[in-house]
Design a protein around this motif. Structure first.
Motif, short mmCIF file in Angstrom:
data_model
loop_
_atom_site.label_atom_id
_atom_site.label_comp_id
_atom_site.label_asym_id
_atom_site.label_seq_id
_atom_site.Cartn_x
_atom_site.Cartn_y
_atom_site.Cartn_z
N LYS A 13 0.83 -1.20 0.00
CA LYS A 13 0.00 0.00 0.00
C LYS A 13 0.87 1.25 0.00
O LYS A 13 0.62 2.20 -0.75
CB LYS A 13 -0.93 -0.01 1.22
CG LYS A 13 -1.93 1.11 1.25
CD LYS A 13 -2.85 0.97 2.45
CE LYS A 13 -3.84 2.11 2.50
NZ LYS A 13 -4.74 2.00 3.66
N GLU A 14 1.91 1.25 0.84
CA GLU A 14 2.81 2.40 0.90
C GLU A 14 3.55 2.58 -0.42
O GLU A 14 3.70 3.70 -0.91
CB GLU A 14 3.83 2.22 2.03
CG GLU A 14 3.27 2.47 3.41
CD GLU A 14 4.31 2.29 4.49
OE1 GLU A 14 5.53 2.43 4.20
OE2 GLU A 14 3.92 2.01 5.63
N GLY A 15 4.01 1.47 -1.00
CA GLY A 15 4.72 1.54 -2.28
C GLY A 15 3.84 2.08 -3.38
O GLY A 15 4.28 2.88 -4.21
N LYS A 16 2.60 1.65 -3.39
CA LYS A 16 1.66 2.13 -4.41
C LYS A 16 1.42 3.62 -4.25
O LYS A 16 1.42 4.37 -5.23
CB LYS A 16 0.34 1.36 -4.28
CG LYS A 16 -0.64 1.65 -5.37
CD LYS A 16 -1.89 0.77 -5.24
CE LYS A 16 -2.87 1.05 -6.35
NZ LYS A 16 -4.07 0.20 -6.24
N ALA A 17 1.23 4.07 -3.00
CA ALA A 17 1.00 5.50 -2.75
C ALA A 17 2.21 6.33 -3.19
O ALA A 17 2.06 7.39 -3.80
CB ALA A 17 0.69 5.73 -1.28
N GLU A 18 3.42 5.84 -2.88
CA GLU A 18 4.63 6.56 -3.29
C GLU A 18 4.75 6.61 -4.81
O GLU A 18 5.14 7.62 -5.38
CB GLU A 18 5.87 5.90 -2.68
CG GLU A 18 6.01 6.12 -1.19
CD GLU A 18 7.19 5.37 -0.60
OE1 GLU A 18 8.05 4.88 -1.36
OE2 GLU A 18 7.25 5.28 0.64
N GLY A 19 4.40 5.50 -5.47
CA GLY A 19 4.46 5.46 -6.93
C GLY A 19 3.49 6.44 -7.57
O GLY A 19 3.82 7.12 -8.53
N ILE A 20 2.29 6.52 -7.02
CA ILE A 20 1.29 7.46 -7.53
C ILE A 20 1.78 8.90 -7.34
O ILE A 20 1.70 9.72 -8.25
CB ILE A 20 -0.07 7.24 -6.84
CG1 ILE A 20 -0.67 5.91 -7.30
CG2 ILE A 20 -1.03 8.40 -7.10
CD1 ILE A 20 -1.90 5.48 -6.53
N GLU A 21 2.31 9.18 -6.16
CA GLU A 21 2.81 10.53 -5.88
C GLU A 21 3.94 10.91 -6.82
O GLU A 21 3.97 12.01 -7.37
CB GLU A 21 3.28 10.60 -4.42
CG GLU A 21 3.64 11.98 -3.95
CD GLU A 21 3.99 12.01 -2.48
OE1 GLU A 21 5.02 12.63 -2.15
OE2 GLU A 21 3.26 11.42 -1.67
N GLU A 22 4.87 9.98 -7.04
CA GLU A 22 5.99 10.25 -7.93
C GLU A 22 5.50 10.45 -9.37
O GLU A 22 5.97 11.34 -10.09
CB GLU A 22 6.98 9.09 -7.89
CG GLU A 22 8.22 9.33 -8.71
CD GLU A 22 9.23 8.20 -8.60
OE1 GLU A 22 9.86 7.90 -9.63
OE2 GLU A 22 9.37 7.63 -7.51
N GLY A 27 4.37 14.06 -13.93
CA GLY A 27 3.38 14.58 -14.88
C GLY A 27 3.27 16.09 -14.81
O GLY A 27 3.18 16.77 -15.84
N LEU A 28 3.28 16.63 -13.61
CA LEU A 28 3.20 18.08 -13.44
C LEU A 28 4.43 18.76 -14.03
O LEU A 28 4.33 19.78 -14.72
CB LEU A 28 3.05 18.45 -11.96
CG LEU A 28 1.69 18.15 -11.35
CD1 LEU A 28 1.72 18.36 -9.84
CD2 LEU A 28 0.60 19.00 -11.98
N ARG A 29 5.60 18.19 -13.78
CA ARG A 29 6.85 18.75 -14.30
C ARG A 29 6.82 18.73 -15.83
O ARG A 29 7.19 19.70 -16.48
CB ARG A 29 8.05 17.96 -13.79
CG ARG A 29 9.38 18.50 -14.26
CD ARG A 29 10.55 17.65 -13.73
NE ARG A 29 11.78 18.04 -14.34
CZ ARG A 29 12.20 17.59 -15.53
NH1 ARG A 29 11.48 16.75 -16.22
NH2 ARG A 29 13.35 18.01 -16.03
N GLU A 30 6.36 17.64 -16.40
CA GLU A 30 6.29 17.53 -17.86
C GLU A 30 5.30 18.53 -18.43
O GLU A 30 5.54 19.14 -19.47
CB GLU A 30 5.91 16.09 -18.27
CG GLU A 30 5.87 15.87 -19.75
CD GLU A 30 7.20 16.07 -20.47
OE1 GLU A 30 7.17 16.21 -21.70
OE2 GLU A 30 8.27 16.10 -19.82
N GLY A 31 4.19 18.74 -17.73
CA GLY A 31 3.21 19.73 -18.18
C GLY A 31 3.79 21.14 -18.15
O GLY A 31 3.56 21.93 -19.07
N GLU A 32 4.53 21.45 -17.09
CA GLU A 32 5.19 22.77 -17.00
C GLU A 32 6.18 22.94 -18.14
O GLU A 32 6.25 24.00 -18.76
CB GLU A 32 5.93 22.90 -15.67
CG GLU A 32 5.05 23.12 -14.47
CD GLU A 32 5.85 23.27 -13.18
OE1 GLU A 32 7.07 23.52 -13.24
OE2 GLU A 32 5.24 23.14 -12.12
#
Length: 88
Positions: A13-22, A27-32
């Protein structure tokens, strides 16, 4: 045995949450980066491959700074100078 299963589930669960956050951060950086690339291309014409590569190598903080500084650029030379001053 039950404790191991519970620990494994929590770890997943923690790994999945970290993966989603990363993934969101990337995605935000690429959009910028894409928005800034469009704005720079519109103001100064098509950027060189080297300039696009330099833009792609910028950190999130550097992209944000360029986004602000770009508003004051009067010429493409100012962009070139800004990119040349970036620490690698």
């Amino acid at each position: 045995r039950e404790g191991m299963a519970k620990g494994k589930a929590e770890g997943l669960k923690e790994g999945k949450a970290e993966g989603i956050e990363e993934g969101l951060a990337r995605g935000l950086r690429e959009g910028e980066r894409k928005l800034l690339l469009r704005l720079l291309n519109r103001r100064f014409g098509t950027l060189t491959t080297q300039e696009e590569t330099q833009l792609g190598d910028l950190s999130e903080e550097q992209l944000e700074q360029l986004g602000q500084d770009f508003l004051d650029f009067k010429s493409r030379d100012e962009l070139t100078t800004w990119l040349s001053r970036i620490e690698k």
